[in-house]
Write a protein that holds these residues in place. Structure first.
Motif, PDB file in Angstrom:
ATOM      1  N   SER A 567       0.817  -0.945   0.081  1.00 23.28           N
ATOM      2  CA  SER A 567      -0.167  -0.074   0.069  1.00 23.28           C
ATOM      3  C   SER A 567       0.910   1.157  -0.044  1.00 23.28           C
ATOM      4  CB  SER A 567      -1.241   0.386   1.221  1.00 23.28           C
ATOM      5  OG  SER A 567      -0.102  -0.370   2.477  1.00 23.28           O
ATOM      6  N   ALA A 573      -3.246   4.114  -1.615  1.00 20.21           N
ATOM      7  CA  ALA A 573      -3.767   3.778  -2.271  1.00 20.21           C
ATOM      8  C   ALA A 573      -3.455   2.296  -1.788  1.00 20.21           C
ATOM      9  CB  ALA A 573      -3.005   3.431  -3.772  1.00 20.21           C
ATOM     10  N   PRO A 574      -4.074   1.080  -1.817  1.00 21.02           N
ATOM     11  CA  PRO A 574      -5.383   0.720  -2.460  1.00 21.02           C
ATOM     12  C   PRO A 574      -6.398   1.008  -1.953  1.00 21.02           C
ATOM     13  CG  PRO A 574      -4.865  -1.936  -1.836  1.00 21.02           C
ATOM     14  CD  PRO A 574      -3.613  -0.996  -1.616  1.00 21.02           C
ATOM     15  N   THR A 575      -7.286   1.071  -2.346  1.00 22.63           N
ATOM     16  CA  THR A 575      -8.423   2.051  -1.690  1.00 22.63           C
ATOM     17  C   THR A 575      -9.914   1.297  -2.422  1.00 22.63           C
ATOM     18  OG1 THR A 575      -9.322   3.467  -3.194  1.00 22.63           O
ATOM     19  CG2 THR A 575      -7.925   4.384  -1.513  1.00 22.63           C
TER      20      THR A 575
END
Lengths: 594, 594
Positions: A567, A573-575
């Motif tokens: 991340s 991110a990631p979301t």
């Protein structure tokens, strides 16, 4: 309060001022490093990517200006017009320390809250905070220097490759998922629901196709992707310097790459390295250093004493030999001074490397101490000492195992540990070498089949081609790694360019013909229409920069790196994404609330 | 039959041989372009990326060699040793046509089946076949030339940017999905099931953060991604030359980019272009050319005759004017010769552009013809002709509409059509200009809100900042496009560097503060800690190469492009993947059998 730049555009960068500049009227733009209000004088150090310079606001001069300057805080963005003058109290620590700028005009372009991390090289900030506020962290001179070096390295690579007639050609990021290699990052296709692109793990197949296309000499600095759990020197996305050339053999490829490294070291570090690099075979590297990426900046080589101790009653050695294994040792010069506790720590260490234990013998003026001497004849001990070149002050350490690989690997790792512990590593030195003649395959016990050590397109050594049918595990490849200070920086091979040999490789790797067609059909088809002999190499750019910048973490040379769980602490991110986006892609997340 | 390269490594590329080379013994490697067996002689043209040269095998010489040569077919890969000699029958079409290589040694490195497409420039092969067998298609000299030009362009860009003090810094491919802009390509996260990365549509936010970090001058040639339905000049992944700089205004940015273009044209095409490019405001471009990316290589400008025809009884014009609209025309010089059928075709054309119809009037020696003259007074017609500068031989075409934008757009497109049809476009010419003062917003009727014309980080013109609260639709941006021969090649802006203004922008675009924080929080946070004034530009590299290479399809300048449905005819990506892969990612494809 915030103003526009207007006419206060910089005439100079902050870091350039010297005695000679005194008297000039200049404009500088930058960030306030620190501000000191002495009542009659305000000092503000202004910083840009070139360095710092002291700006002084004089209370006796322009009152409005002085008042405005009193609002300045750390990390405010300023434009200052002023005159360079010699400082009465020069600061020898600062390249600009002999002068200062006496301000005549000031604009506050941007105010700043107190930053959550210090913008200073020696600030003791956690990496988590540094990455969350990466835009502040990147203001630190060290990070600026690292990314500047990265820029210089890629520029240098591109100049050289261009001069050598290589074309930079970019290959697709939205590519095809193929077996072998690491786990792919997938990209769902909206227009073909249920189908996926894969982000490339390397441009290997595409660059081979470019050779089939007659481009002759190709390179690319490409983003590559592997969805694996991260280690200190890995990132889910990384940059690869990818090179391929036609009508060549190993010698040509190595020569080009020696030239490349020479150029990079000269242009980036101002350092000359040898025109040709030493070569060592995989087998010799394993035997002498217990590693296929030996750090040759120090000795402590592995010494094979299997024959020396043959016939001993010492069970650990005897069992290893009886089992067809090895007894090997390292003479840790000057290690006789290690405490018992330190030696026990070494023993624990080799166990984590897979060895059963560590036999040791130390020779100090006070006499010999040993974990195993009592089990051996005095003559055997003398022979062992001779074989190890032992002198007073030395510590001899031994590993014995029926599995020779365990012995080499464990001692190889112990060797690195001892080199560091004994202070034998010259960190200013760059040792670069080629490791050659890698095995083609290793046997994967779990999958019950051979897997390619390099990749399935690697050409076997001509004399080992018959072994592919009789003893694949013994076949050596036309493969080579470039190793720098014990780190694999690049690896490559001559590729198979004959369709029949390529099919034989896939068969050996357990591919049915159908599976080979499905996965690599376009390459096999291409191989029908005239393929030149070709080969190449790929470098891990991030690692190369890391070594040249002398930092020990790959995140120090990447602007916006990912952390352990892949991340990004900055953007998060990631979301999760809108349900509509997934719907359009025809996929569903199984754990929406994860 | 296939052999190794051995000692037959090339001494020369195929395309280099000239009269002066005669007499030398050389080795060449390449593909057989064609082979002719004349019984006593065999001719084989050998090709590599530099060109072709004729090789001759003489039957009277080495019998074994001659027999071996007789097996050669098109696209075989050969290594030939031989002596250069003057040809008795030179081929003036070929740069190497004065000489040939008399072979003394031959190795067949790779055989080839008959290729499914011809490896020739003028072969009439469907694009579908070309892309399926791209590795053969890329062997064609034109494709080699296109990709060589692409390489030279990117090298030239990098040299210049480096010289100007820009650092190339790569930003993440695995980035965060943000609203605004086109549809994202998503990448499921294995370690955070239910979360996704997005492939970047541009490095916009990251490059702004690099400015916040003080890198001062940044560039990158970055892969960008948009999941949109494709048009001829679009690809799902494309290359962007991305540039950003601090402490500058529009003038500085334009100057740097004029220098960049000058360098590229000089180094790649050997052509000088003007030091500064003409500038035209968005408004003027729309009025004069009906386009925000005017092709200025020819005239046919739009002429506003609204005032000229004011008060006319002709209903089409009168209604447009009454509705607050425009009546505009183009004088298609020399178009009087168009047949009625051709004029009808033009009329149909403007309808597809959104206009209700085309009013026309032609003036030939035989007299005037018109679709509308009968509805107007003779004096009105005369006034119209004067306004249009009409002469005998001209065709005047008019569009009238209560919506002025419809008039401009339809005539703008018709203008391009007419320019082509009348042969007015000089295809050897490069017209480069800046279009400036773009509107900040356009109103999206569907979404019932303003959307950013450029992007939400674009700075309004200083004098238009008050309009943001009173009349956002009238506010102009510090934005500029670089237009080349009627194609937008680049676009950029000065960015907002004040947090309050940025928040106001998001508000105008209909973001709640929460949504703005969620989507762009890291940028807004960064804006708290000292932001320099900054701005930049981004070029579509593929389009730039396309224009410089004078090809009309972006796929001609990309090694492995995608087609309409975003698939790759060569690798067949995207493809179904193993169920295990999806399981690890925590997603399910809803239409597995699609």
């Amino acid at each position: 309060m915030e103003e526009t730049l207007g006419k206060l555009k910089r005439t100079h960068y902050c870091g350039v001022f010297r005695e000679e500049t005194a008297g000039e009227e200049v404009v500088i733009n930058g960030w306030c490093q620190r501000m000191r209000n002495l009542g009659a004088l305000i000092f503000a150090d202004l910083r840009d990517r070139t360095g710092l310079v002291q700006v002084v606001f004089e209370g006796e001069g322009n009152k409005a200006l002085f008042e405005k300057a009193s609002a300045i805080r750390s990390e405010f963005v300023l434009a200052v017009r002023g005159t360079v003058r010699l400082r009465s109290n020069p600061n020898p620590e600062l390249p600009t320390g002999k002068v200062e700028i006496v301000a005549s005009e000031l604009r506050i372009l941007s105010a700043a809250e107190t930053p959550p991390i210090y913008v200073e090289d020696d600030a003791n900030t956690s990496e988590a905070m540094r990455l969350k506020y990466r835009y502040l962290d990147l203001r630190r001179p060290k990070m600026q220097k690292n990314l500047l070096m990265r820029h210089r390295i890629i520029q240098s690579i591109r100049h050289y490759m261009d001069e050598m007639g290589f074309l930079e050609i970019d290959t697709p990021m939205l590519s095809k998922s193929t077996p072998e290699g690491a786990r792919d990052y997938l990209v769902p296709s909206r227009q073909r629901p249920g189908s996926f692109y894969a982000l490339p793990q390397s441009p290997q197949l595409m660059k081979q196709l470019l050779m089939v296309s007659g481009f002759d000499r190709y390179f690319q600095i490409a983003k590559c992707f592997r969805d694996e759990d991260l280690r200190a020197d890995r990132q889910p996305e990384f940059s690869q310097v990818d090179i391929e050339m036609s009508f060549v053999d190993e010698e040509d490829i190595m020569a080009i790459n020696e030239g490349l490294m020479g150029r990079v070291f000269r242009e980036v570090l101002g350092m000359e390295i040898p025109e040709h690099f030493p070569r060592i075979t995989y087998r010799e590297a394993m035997e002498r250093y217990g590693s296929d990426k030996p750090d040759t900046r120090f000795g402590l080589e592995l010494i094979d004493v299997t024959n020396t101790v043959k016939g001993t009653a010492f069970k650990v050695f005897a069992d290893a030999i009886a089992g067809g294994g090895l007894v090997k040792g390292i003479n840790a010069k000057g290690g006789a001074g290690f405490s018992r506790k330190e030696i026990d720590a070494l023993a624990n260490e080799v166990k984590t490397y897979g060895a059963k234990g560590l036999a040791w013998l130390s020779l100090s003026e006070g006499g010999m101490k040993s974990s195993f001497a009592k089990f051996m004849e005095e003559s055997e001990i003398e022979a062992l000492k001779r074989a190890m070149g032992a002198e007073s002050g030395d510590l001899l350490v031994f590993v014995a195992d029926p599995n020779g690989t365990v012995v080499n690997t464990a001692l190889g790792l112990l060797r690195l540990h001892l080199g560091e512990k004994l202070g034998l590593i010259d960190h200013d030195r760059f040792d670069i070498l080629w490791v050659t003649e890698f095995p083609m395959f290793e046997y994967d016990e779990e999958e019950g089949r051979y897997v390619a050590v390099h990749h399935p397109f690697t050409h076997p050594m001509e004399e080992d081609i018959p072994l592919l049918t009789t003893d694949p595990g013994a076949a050596r490849a036309k493969a080579y790694d470039l190793v720098m200070n014990g780190t694999e920086v690049g690896g490559g091979s001559v590729r198979i360019h004959r369709k029949d040999l390529q099919l034989q490789m896939f068969e050996l790797l357990g591919f049915t013909e159908e599976k080979a067609q499905e996965s690599f059909g376009f390459l096999l088809n291409a191989f029908k229409y005239g393929v030149p002999p070709h080969g190449g190499i790929a470098y891990g750019l991030d690692r190369m920069v890391m070594l040249l910048a002398k930092v020990d973490n790959i995140r120090e040379v990447i602007a916006f790196p990912k952390v352990q769980n892949a991340s990004c602490p900055l953007t998060e991110a990631p979301t999760p994404v809108d349900a509509k986006q997934l719907e359009e892609l025809g996929i569903r997340a199984l754990e929406d609330k994860a």
